[in-house]
Scaffold this motif. Structure first.
Motif, PDB file in Angstrom:
ATOM      1  N   PRO A  16       1.126   9.147  -7.784  1.00 35.94           N
ATOM      2  CA  PRO A  16       1.133   7.768  -7.272  1.00 35.94           C
ATOM      3  C   PRO A  16      -0.298   7.249  -7.112  1.00 35.94           C
ATOM      4  O   PRO A  16      -1.210   7.996  -6.770  1.00 35.94           O
ATOM      5  CB  PRO A  16       1.827   7.897  -5.910  1.00 35.94           C
ATOM      6  CG  PRO A  16       2.580   9.179  -5.978  1.00 35.94           C
ATOM      7  CD  PRO A  16       1.769  10.080  -6.859  1.00 35.94           C
ATOM      8  N   LEU A  17      -0.467   5.955  -7.354  1.00 33.19           N
ATOM      9  CA  LEU A  17      -1.790   5.349  -7.328  1.00 33.19           C
ATOM     10  C   LEU A  17      -1.706   3.988  -6.649  1.00 33.19           C
ATOM     11  O   LEU A  17      -0.745   3.240  -6.856  1.00 33.19           O
ATOM     12  CB  LEU A  17      -2.315   5.185  -8.755  1.00 33.19           C
ATOM     13  CG  LEU A  17      -3.826   5.114  -8.973  1.00 33.19           C
ATOM     14  CD1 LEU A  17      -4.496   6.436  -8.566  1.00 33.19           C
ATOM     15  CD2 LEU A  17      -4.123   4.811 -10.437  1.00 33.19           C
ATOM     16  N   CYS A  18      -2.678   3.675  -5.829  1.00 33.99           N
ATOM     17  CA  CYS A  18      -2.698   2.378  -5.151  1.00 33.99           C
ATOM     18  C   CYS A  18      -3.032   1.272  -6.158  1.00 33.99           C
ATOM     19  O   CYS A  18      -3.913   1.420  -7.009  1.00 33.99           O
ATOM     20  CB  CYS A  18      -3.730   2.387  -4.029  1.00 33.99           C
ATOM     21  SG  CYS A  18      -3.764   0.851  -3.065  1.00 33.99           S
ATOM     22  N   SER A  19      -2.321   0.159  -6.035  1.00 36.47           N
ATOM     23  CA  SER A  19      -2.514  -0.961  -6.964  1.00 36.47           C
ATOM     24  C   SER A  19      -3.664  -1.871  -6.557  1.00 36.47           C
ATOM     25  O   SER A  19      -4.058  -2.758  -7.318  1.00 36.47           O
ATOM     26  CB  SER A  19      -1.227  -1.791  -7.034  1.00 36.47           C
ATOM     27  OG  SER A  19      -0.969  -2.417  -5.782  1.00 36.47           O
ATOM     28  N   ARG A  20      -4.220  -1.677  -5.356  1.00 35.73           N
ATOM     29  CA  ARG A  20      -5.265  -2.577  -4.853  1.00 35.73           C
ATOM     30  C   ARG A  20      -6.635  -2.281  -5.479  1.00 35.73           C
ATOM     31  O   ARG A  20      -6.855  -1.201  -6.041  1.00 35.73           O
ATOM     32  CB  ARG A  20      -5.387  -2.452  -3.333  1.00 35.73           C
ATOM     33  CG  ARG A  20      -4.093  -2.524  -2.564  1.00 35.73           C
ATOM     34  CD  ARG A  20      -3.357  -3.824  -2.746  1.00 35.73           C
ATOM     35  NE  ARG A  20      -2.242  -3.925  -1.798  1.00 35.73           N
ATOM     36  CZ  ARG A  20      -1.285  -4.824  -1.858  1.00 35.73           C
ATOM     37  NH1 ARG A  20      -1.286  -5.726  -2.839  1.00 35.73           N
ATOM     38  NH2 ARG A  20      -0.325  -4.841  -0.963  1.00 35.73           N
ATOM     39  N   LYS A  33     -16.370   3.832  -1.630  1.00 33.64           N
ATOM     40  CA  LYS A  33     -15.094   3.462  -2.245  1.00 33.64           C
ATOM     41  C   LYS A  33     -14.136   4.663  -2.291  1.00 33.64           C
ATOM     42  O   LYS A  33     -14.556   5.823  -2.353  1.00 33.64           O
ATOM     43  CB  LYS A  33     -15.320   2.904  -3.645  1.00 33.64           C
ATOM     44  CG  LYS A  33     -16.088   1.574  -3.653  1.00 33.64           C
ATOM     45  CD  LYS A  33     -16.169   0.986  -5.044  1.00 33.64           C
ATOM     46  CE  LYS A  33     -16.943  -0.330  -5.042  1.00 33.64           C
ATOM     47  NZ  LYS A  33     -16.269  -1.343  -4.217  1.00 33.64           N
ATOM     48  N   CYS A  34     -12.865   4.355  -2.301  1.00 29.12           N
ATOM     49  CA  CYS A  34     -11.826   5.387  -2.332  1.00 29.12           C
ATOM     50  C   CYS A  34     -11.578   5.823  -3.781  1.00 29.12           C
ATOM     51  O   CYS A  34     -12.290   5.441  -4.699  1.00 29.12           O
ATOM     52  CB  CYS A  34     -10.545   4.843  -1.715  1.00 29.12           C
ATOM     53  SG  CYS A  34      -9.823   3.489  -2.691  1.00 29.12           S
ATOM     54  N   GLU A  52       0.751   4.267 -10.930  1.00 31.31           N
ATOM     55  CA  GLU A  52       0.769   5.708 -11.135  1.00 31.31           C
ATOM     56  C   GLU A  52      -0.175   6.082 -12.275  1.00 31.31           C
ATOM     57  O   GLU A  52      -0.510   5.267 -13.132  1.00 31.31           O
ATOM     58  CB  GLU A  52       2.175   6.197 -11.456  1.00 31.31           C
ATOM     59  CG  GLU A  52       2.756   5.616 -12.727  1.00 31.31           C
ATOM     60  CD  GLU A  52       4.197   6.022 -12.966  1.00 31.31           C
ATOM     61  OE1 GLU A  52       4.570   6.168 -14.156  1.00 31.31           O
ATOM     62  OE2 GLU A  52       4.959   6.193 -11.993  1.00 31.31           O
ATOM     63  N   VAL A  53      -0.618   7.330 -12.240  1.00 25.95           N
ATOM     64  CA  VAL A  53      -1.360   7.904 -13.354  1.00 25.95           C
ATOM     65  C   VAL A  53      -0.580   9.135 -13.803  1.00 25.95           C
ATOM     66  O   VAL A  53      -0.109   9.923 -12.978  1.00 25.95           O
ATOM     67  CB  VAL A  53      -2.808   8.259 -12.958  1.00 25.95           C
ATOM     68  CG1 VAL A  53      -2.857   9.256 -11.810  1.00 25.95           C
ATOM     69  CG2 VAL A  53      -3.564   8.804 -14.161  1.00 25.95           C
ATOM     70  N   ASP A 124     -10.992   8.275 -11.411  1.00 26.25           N
ATOM     71  CA  ASP A 124     -11.857   7.604 -10.438  1.00 26.25           C
ATOM     72  C   ASP A 124     -12.060   6.162 -10.911  1.00 26.25           C
ATOM     73  O   ASP A 124     -12.846   5.902 -11.832  1.00 26.25           O
ATOM     74  CB  ASP A 124     -13.207   8.316 -10.343  1.00 26.25           C
ATOM     75  CG  ASP A 124     -14.088   7.724  -9.251  1.00 26.25           C
ATOM     76  OD1 ASP A 124     -13.716   6.656  -8.687  1.00 26.25           O
ATOM     77  OD2 ASP A 124     -15.146   8.326  -8.960  1.00 26.25           O
ATOM     78  N   PRO A 125     -11.357   5.202 -10.299  1.00 24.75           N
ATOM     79  CA  PRO A 125     -11.456   3.809 -10.753  1.00 24.75           C
ATOM     80  C   PRO A 125     -12.827   3.191 -10.486  1.00 24.75           C
ATOM     81  O   PRO A 125     -13.132   2.110 -11.007  1.00 24.75           O
ATOM     82  CB  PRO A 125     -10.360   3.101  -9.951  1.00 24.75           C
ATOM     83  CG  PRO A 125     -10.127   3.959  -8.760  1.00 24.75           C
ATOM     84  CD  PRO A 125     -10.399   5.359  -9.183  1.00 24.75           C
ATOM     85  N   TYR A 126     -13.641   3.848  -9.695  1.00 20.64           N
ATOM     86  CA  TYR A 126     -14.955   3.295  -9.364  1.00 20.64           C
ATOM     87  C   TYR A 126     -16.054   4.270  -9.787  1.00 20.64           C
ATOM     88  O   TYR A 126     -17.099   4.399  -9.130  1.00 20.64           O
ATOM     89  CB  TYR A 126     -15.037   3.004  -7.857  1.00 20.64           C
ATOM     90  CG  TYR A 126     -13.799   2.280  -7.359  1.00 20.64           C
ATOM     91  CD1 TYR A 126     -13.563   0.948  -7.703  1.00 20.64           C
ATOM     92  CD2 TYR A 126     -12.848   2.948  -6.606  1.00 20.64           C
ATOM     93  CE1 TYR A 126     -12.418   0.296  -7.284  1.00 20.64           C
ATOM     94  CE2 TYR A 126     -11.686   2.298  -6.177  1.00 20.64           C
ATOM     95  CZ  TYR A 126     -11.480   0.974  -6.528  1.00 20.64           C
ATOM     96  OH  TYR A 126     -10.342   0.334  -6.111  1.00 20.64           O
TER      97      TYR A 126
END
Length: 573
Positions: A16-20, A33-34, A52-53, A124-126
Motif C-alpha cells: 500500500p502507498l499513500c496517494s498524497r 520527507k516521508c 500501491e506499488v 522513494d518518491p522524493y
C-alpha cells in the motif's frame, strides 16, 4: 524439432502507498520527507493508502527478455527469488474433524528472496531530494522492512506458468502475508490464505465491550449508564448482558461522559432481573434473528473478521442457500466474545455445509453437503498416476451414537454444557455397535439449532457420514485430468484397492479435501475423504428407485410429486 516449455514462477507483493504529495495540501507535512508509507508518515490526518506499488521477483535464470507477444517480461522483475514452497488448504468437512480447526488448515506459502543493495528507485518518491546515496545505506529488504513494519496482511501472489506467458495466462494463487523473517543475506516470507484473518488472529464476535456500570443498578431500574464507552460501542437498539442477566433497550445517548441506555426491559431471553454492582461489565449482545446461516457466516467473516468482501461472491452463497438449505435460518444471541472461527465452524456443522479458500479463483467458497449429480469419474487405467494411490483409515472419527443438544435455555449459559439446553436428540445405529463391538459417542452442542426437525436431520446426517471407519485416499493426476478436480469437488474413483466382496473393482465417491501442485504443469496431488455416506440429507421415496438422476434436487409434496404432478424419485429430509 520441438522444445519443452520452460516453467517460470513469479512472486508478487502488493505494498500500500499513500496517494498524497508530501508538503502539498491536504498533506501539510514539514521537515524531512516521508516514503509515502504508513510508518514514515508525519502528517497522519492526511494519510490515504489507496495507491500501491507492486514488487515482482523471479529466479535469476528467468531474468531475461521475452520476445513473445503480450508476454510477462521477467527482465522487469527483481532476479532475487530463491525458493517457493506451498502447502494446500485442507478442508474440514462440516467441521467434523476434531483434530483440525473448525475451518480446516490454511493454505501456506513460504518464499525465500535474496537481499541486495538497492538505489531506492520506484520506492522513494522524493529520491532526488535526499542528501545521501541510497546504495551506501542498508539493503533492499532492511530499508523496506523499516518503512513497512505493518506488512502483516499485505497481499502476496504466486504465478506459475511458462516463459513467454502473460501473467493472466498463468495459474495465480493469492495469500496474505503473516510474517517476514530476515537474515544477513535473505528474507523468508510466510503467507497464508485470507481466512487467516479469523483462524490465526483469535478475533471474536462480539468484541469485548469497554463499558461498565457507572453506578449500582437495582433489579427494577429501567435507565442506566455505562462509563468508559462511546456510542459506537453499542448499536442503536439491541440487547446487553450484565452478569447473568440480558436486558433489551430501545435507545442510547451520550450523557456527560457516559453512554445512557433508555427504553430498557429487564430479564430478557429467559434470564432474571437482578441487582448489579458499579463497574460490572455492560456487554453488547450480538443478535441474529431468523437469518439464513449463509448470511450469518458472511457477516461474521466480513464485518467482524474484516475479510474483504471481494473474496466472497455473495450471490453464489445465496443460491446455495436457496437451492439446498432454504429451511436453515437460525436465531442466536451471542452474549460474550466467541472466536469467529468457532462460530463459523458451528454454523458449518449445524448447517451441514463447508467453507474453504479456493486459490484457483481467489475466493472463499461455501457449499452445502449435498448429493452430487454430475461427479467426474477417475480410473486407474486412464487417470490415476501409477503407484501414487494410498487409502488410509481414520478410526477415531467413527460414531455409532450421536447426541444433539439444542434449544439453548438462555444465551448466558455455556454451550459446552449439556444441561444448558432444553432438548436433546439421540440417533443410534445398533447394527454398527454390533458390527464393531463397541459404542462410540459424538455429542454436538447446538447454539444455532432450536427445532427438533433440524436437530434430528443433523444427527442423522452426521451418523450417516461417520457410522463406519472413515477412509482417506491420496492420489496424483496429470495436468490433463484436473480440469474438474480440486478442493471441495466430489468425484468418483475406480481402483483395484477398492473392491466389493467378490474382489470386483467398484466405483466409490470421494470429496476432495486438499489439492496441491507437485510439478508445475505436470503432476498434482490430491487427498479425498470417503463420501459414500455423505450425510442423510436426501432419501429415495421408493426403495426400488435407486438409479442415477441429473436433477439438482427438489422438494416433494405428500403425493411424491414436485407440485406440478411430476413424480420425483427422491425427497429431502
Amino acid at each position: 524439432m520441438t522444445f519443452a516449455k520452460e516453467p517460470i514462477t513469479v512472486v508478487e507483493i502488493v505494498q500500500p502507498l499513500c496517494s498524497r504529495v508530501n508538503g502539498t495540501a491536504p498533506c501539510l507535512a514539514t521537515g524531512d520527507k516521508c516514503w509515502n508509507t504508513d510508518a514514515t508518515c508525519t502528517y497522519v490526518t492526511a494519510l490515504d493508502l489507496t495507491d500501491e506499488v507492486v514488487m515482482r521477483f523471479v529466479h535469476p535464470v528467468s531474468n531475461r527478455y521475452s520476445t513473445a507477444a503480450s508476454a510477462f517480461q521477467p527482465s522487469t522483475a527483481f532476479p532475487a527469488l530463491m525458493a517457493v514452497d506451498t502447502a494446500p488448504t485442507v478442508l474440514n468437512v462440516g467441521a467434523g474433524n476434531e483434530n483440525l480447526s473448525p475451518l480446516g488448515l490454511r493454505a501456506v506459502a513460504t518464499v525465500a528472496i535474496k537481499d541486495f543493495p538497492y538505489n531506492d528507485i520506484g520506492f522513494d518518491p522524493y529520491l532526488s531530494s535526499r542528501s545521501y546515496d541510497p546504495m551506501t545505506r542498508g539493503s533492499f529488504w532492511s530499508k523496506w522492512l523499516a518503512r513497512n513494519p505493518f506488512h502483516t496482511g499485505y497481499v502476496l501472489r504466486i504465478y506459475d506458468g511458462y516463459f513467454g506467458d502473460a501473467l493472466s495466462a498463468m495459474i495465480k494463487r493469492e495469500y496474505s502475508i503473516e510474517k517476514i523473517d530476515a537474515s544477513r543475506s535473505s528474507v523468508k516470507i510466510t503467507a497464508k490464505d485470507i481466512l487467516r484473518k479469523v483462524t490465526d488472529t483469535e478475533v471474536s464476535a462480539p468484541f469485548l465491550s469497554p463499558g461498565s456500570l457507572s453506578a449500582s443498578l437495582t433489579a427494577v431500574a429501567v435507565t442506566f449508564q455505562a462509563a468508559g464507552a462511546v456510542l459506537a460501542d453499542y448499536p442503536a437498539t439491541g440487547w446487553l448482558r450484565i452478569n447473568s442477566e440480558i436486558v433489551a433497550y430501545t435507545a442510547r445517548a451520550i450523557v456527560g461522559s457516559n453512554v445512557e441506555f433508555t427504553g430498557v426491559t429487564r430479564g430478557q431471553l429467559n434470564t432474571t432481573a437482578a441487582a448489579h454492582s458499579q463497574y460490572d461489565v455492560v456487554q453488547r449482545v450480538l443478535a441474529y434473528v431468523n437469518e439464513p446461516f449463509t448470511d450469518i457466516i458472511y457477516d461474521l467473516l466480513t464485518v467482524w473478521g474484516l475479510v474483504p468482501t471481494a473474496y466472497i461472491t455473495k450471490a453464489d452463497w445465496d443460491d446455495e442457500f436457496a437451492t439446498w438449505r432454504p429451511l436453515y435460518s437460525f436465531t442466536a444471541y451471542i452474549a460474550s466474545p466467541v472466536q469467529i472461527q468457532q462460530l463459523v465452524g458451528e454454523l458449518c456443522q449445524q448447517g451441514l455445509a463447508n467453507v474453504w479458500w479456493d486459490e484457483r479463483v481467489q475466493k472463499i467458497l461455501l457449499r452445502a453437503q449435498r448429493p452430487n449429480y454430475a461427479a467426474a469419474t477417475l480410473t486407474q487405467r486412464d487417470h490415476l498416476i501409477a503407484d501414487s494411490v494410498m487409502i488410509e483409515e481414520s478410526p477415531n472419527d467413527r460414531a455409532s451414537q450421536v447426541y444433539i443438544y439444542h434449544g439453548l435455555r438462555n444465551p448466558t449459559l455455556s454451550v459446552s454444557d449439556k444441561f444448558s439446553f432444553i432438548s436433546a436428540e439421540a440417533i443410534i445405529d445398533v447394527d454398527k455397535e454390533r458390527q464393531y463391538g463397541e459404542s462410540k459417542i459424538k455429542e454436538i452442542f447446538c447454539r444455532w439449532v432450536n427445532t427438533s426437525i433440524i436437530a434430528r436431520t443433523l444427527g442423522a446426517a452426521y451418523l450417516q457420514r461417520f457410522k463406519d471407519v472413515r477412509k482417506q485416499i491420496t492420489f496424483n493426476l496429470a495436468a490433463k485430468d484436473i480440469a474438474s478436480v480440486w478442493t471441495g469437488d466430489v468425484l468418483q474413483i475406480e481402483h483395484f484397492m477398492y473392491v466389493d466382496f467378490t474382489g470386483l473393482e467398484k466405483v466409490g465417491q470421494w470429496l476432495i479435501t486438499s489439492a496441491e501442485t507437485v510439478e508445475q504443469g505436470g503432476v498434482y496431488r490430491f487427498v479425498a475423504e470417503d463420501n459414500e455416506s455423505a450425510g442423510l440429507l436426501w432419501d429415495w421415496v421408493d426403495v426400488s428407485e435407486t438409479g442415477a438422476t441429473i436433477d439438482v434436487g427438489c422438494w416433494v409434496d405428500a403425493a411424491g410429486t414436485d407440485g406440478a404432478g411430476n413424480l420425483i424419485p427422491f425427497r429431502w429430509i
